[in-house]
Design an enzyme around this catalytic site. Structure first.
Site, PDB file in Angstrom:
ATOM      1  N   SER A   8      54.494 -45.123 -12.778  1.00 56.82           N
ATOM      2  CA  SER A   8      54.250 -45.878 -11.550  1.00 56.82           C
ATOM      3  C   SER A   8      54.111 -44.923 -10.378  1.00 56.82           C
ATOM      4  CB  SER A   8      55.411 -46.837 -11.273  1.00 56.82           C
ATOM      5  OG  SER A   8      55.324 -47.277  -9.927  1.00 56.82           O
ATOM      6  N   HIS A  33      50.239 -47.106 -13.546  1.00 55.21           N
ATOM      7  CA  HIS A  33      50.789 -48.381 -13.066  1.00 55.21           C
ATOM      8  C   HIS A  33      50.797 -48.348 -11.538  1.00 55.21           C
ATOM      9  CE1 HIS A  33      53.286 -52.035 -13.410  1.00 55.21           C
ATOM     10  NE2 HIS A  33      53.954 -51.565 -12.377  1.00 55.21           N
ATOM     11  N   ASP A  35      51.592 -50.372  -8.046  1.00 55.90           N
ATOM     12  CA  ASP A  35      52.396 -51.465  -7.498  1.00 55.90           C
ATOM     13  C   ASP A  35      51.925 -51.867  -6.112  1.00 55.90           C
ATOM     14  OD1 ASP A  35      54.525 -51.888  -9.523  1.00 55.90           O
ATOM     15  OD2 ASP A  35      54.886 -49.759  -9.166  1.00 55.90           O
ATOM     16  N   MET A  37      52.371 -54.305  -2.978  1.00 56.91           N
ATOM     17  CA  MET A  37      53.398 -55.160  -2.350  1.00 56.91           C
ATOM     18  C   MET A  37      52.942 -55.584  -0.968  1.00 56.91           C
ATOM     19  SD  MET A  37      56.724 -52.891  -3.256  1.00 56.91           S
ATOM     20  CE  MET A  37      57.019 -52.302  -4.927  1.00 56.91           C
ATOM     21  N   HIS A  66      49.736 -54.040 -10.677  1.00 53.78           N
ATOM     22  CA  HIS A  66      50.826 -55.024 -10.635  1.00 53.78           C
ATOM     23  C   HIS A  66      50.878 -55.614  -9.231  1.00 53.78           C
ATOM     24  CE1 HIS A  66      55.544 -55.512 -10.817  1.00 53.78           C
ATOM     25  NE2 HIS A  66      54.919 -56.667 -10.652  1.00 53.78           N
ATOM     26  N   MET A  68      52.369 -57.724  -6.471  1.00 50.26           N
ATOM     27  CA  MET A  68      53.568 -58.404  -5.963  1.00 50.26           C
ATOM     28  C   MET A  68      53.207 -58.985  -4.611  1.00 50.26           C
ATOM     29  SD  MET A  68      56.261 -55.523  -7.203  1.00 50.26           S
ATOM     30  CE  MET A  68      54.943 -54.342  -7.490  1.00 50.26           C
ATOM     31  N   MET A 137      60.004 -58.047 -15.672  1.00 47.34           N
ATOM     32  CA  MET A 137      60.681 -57.209 -14.678  1.00 47.34           C
ATOM     33  C   MET A 137      62.114 -56.972 -15.133  1.00 47.34           C
ATOM     34  SD  MET A 137      58.443 -56.402 -12.470  1.00 47.34           S
ATOM     35  CE  MET A 137      59.620 -55.351 -11.587  1.00 47.34           C
ATOM     36  N   ASP A 175      59.197 -53.261 -16.825  1.00 53.30           N
ATOM     37  CA  ASP A 175      59.051 -52.535 -15.562  1.00 53.30           C
ATOM     38  C   ASP A 175      60.346 -52.559 -14.757  1.00 53.30           C
ATOM     39  OD1 ASP A 175      58.131 -51.391 -13.214  1.00 53.30           O
ATOM     40  OD2 ASP A 175      56.744 -53.027 -12.708  1.00 53.30           O
TER      41      ASP A 175
HETATM   42  C1  DX5 Z   1      59.190 -52.337  -8.699  1.00 55.74           C
HETATM   43  C2  DX5 Z   1      57.896 -51.864  -9.309  1.00 55.74           C
HETATM   44  C3  DX5 Z   1      58.065 -50.824 -10.333  1.00 55.74           C
HETATM   45  C4  DX5 Z   1      58.703 -49.548  -9.837  1.00 55.74           C
HETATM   46  C5  DX5 Z   1      59.449 -48.962 -10.984  1.00 55.74           C
HETATM   47  O1  DX5 Z   1      58.957 -53.426  -7.900  1.00 55.74           O
HETATM   48  O2  DX5 Z   1      57.221 -52.955  -9.913  1.00 55.74           O
HETATM   49  O3  DX5 Z   1      56.851 -50.559 -11.004  1.00 55.74           O
HETATM   50  O4  DX5 Z   1      57.781 -48.614  -9.340  1.00 55.74           O
HETATM   51  O5  DX5 Z   1      60.167 -47.883 -10.540  1.00 55.74           O
HETATM   52  P1  DX5 Z   1      61.403 -47.302 -11.357  1.00 55.74           P
HETATM   53  O6  DX5 Z   1      60.889 -46.878 -12.699  1.00 55.74           O
HETATM   54  O7  DX5 Z   1      61.867 -46.160 -10.505  1.00 55.74           O
HETATM   55  O8  DX5 Z   1      62.420 -48.401 -11.474  1.00 55.74           O
HETATM   56 ZN    ZN Z   2      55.455 -52.468 -11.202  1.00 52.26          ZN
END
Ligand code: DX5
Ligand code: ZN
Length: 215
Positions: A8, A33, A35, A37, A66, A68, A137, A175
């Site tokens: 990620s 990956h 993320d 947000m 991903h 969010m 998650m 994840d």
């Molecule tokens: C959290 C993200 C993850 C995050 C994981 O909301 O969806 O993908 O980057 O990070 P680690 O592996 O550090 O928990």
């Molecule tokens: Zn993620």
């Protein structure tokens, strides 16, 4: 079952993003990956379409995006055009999951639904046959570097039971809080894809850590 690693980039050094993309290209990792947000679905804001476009120019592996964000359907096409190969969106953020999955299929992008830690896998029973991927998650979404929620092991088992019962074959992705201590157990129980942010990017040797996560 597959044993894929998706680093990620949320935990990478954004000032030197290009170096981290190259590192993942050269490593044994399988996907990127990414993320996204929005500060509404989750209490944090990360990066969006222009950054993914830039990553896409250099990435030599599939982009697993991903989302969010609230109302994710409004942005599927934009993320596909930015270079997404896989798009996952949250069950908790969409009222019409079936329609949203069909939209992704019509865009020719792999479709995945994400479940927050409190959402039981049973909610997917009538849609599981349409999914390319289910993302569980194992932390509350919004931040990297959180502690793995142990209940996730049981959820993976329940999801595997459902997948067998329904005779379908979506990938199972996990994840949050994944590290070299829990990765083997997660793969053994039935995960196909593990996301790892801090475990990879805060390591002394990220490439070696990716190897360790896979083995
Ligand atoms: C959290 C993200 C993850 C995050 C994981 O909301 O969806 O993908 O980057 O990070 P680690 O592996 O550090 O928990
Ligand atoms: Zn993620």
């Amino acid at each position: 079952m597959a044993r894929l690693i998706a680093p990620s980039l949320l935990s990478s050094d954004f000032l030197h993003l290009s170096d981290d993309v190259k590192m993942v290209n050269e490593s044994s990792a399988d996907w990127f990956h990414l993320d996204v947000m929005d500060g509404r679905f989750v209490p944090n804001i990360s990066f969006g379409i222009p950054v993914i476009q830039a990553i896409h120019r250099e990435a030599e592996k599939p982009l697993d995006v991903h989302l969010m964000i609230v109302e994710p359907e409004h942005y599927f096409e934009a993320f596909k055009n930015a270079g997404a190969d896989i798009i996952t969106f949250h069950y908790e953020a969409s009222t019409h999951i079936h329609r949203a999955v069909q939209m992704l299929k019509s865009l020719d992008v792999k479709a995945g639904v994400v479940l927050n830690p409190h959402t039981p896998v049973s909610v997917l029973e009538d849609i599981i046959g349409d999914l390319d991927l289910v993302l569980l998650m194992s932390v509350n979404p919004g931040f990297g570097g959180q502690k793995f929620i142990e209940r996730t092991y049981r959820k993976i088992e329940k999801l595997r039971e459902m997948i067998e019962r329904e005779n379908v074959s979506p990938l199972v992705e996990v994840d949050g809080g994944v590290n070299i201590e829990n990765a083997h157990k997660l793969f053994d129980i039935g995960a196909d894809v593990l996301v790892a942010g801090n475990a990879v990017f805060k390591a002394q040797d990220p490439k070696a850590t990716i190897e360790l996560l896979k083995k």
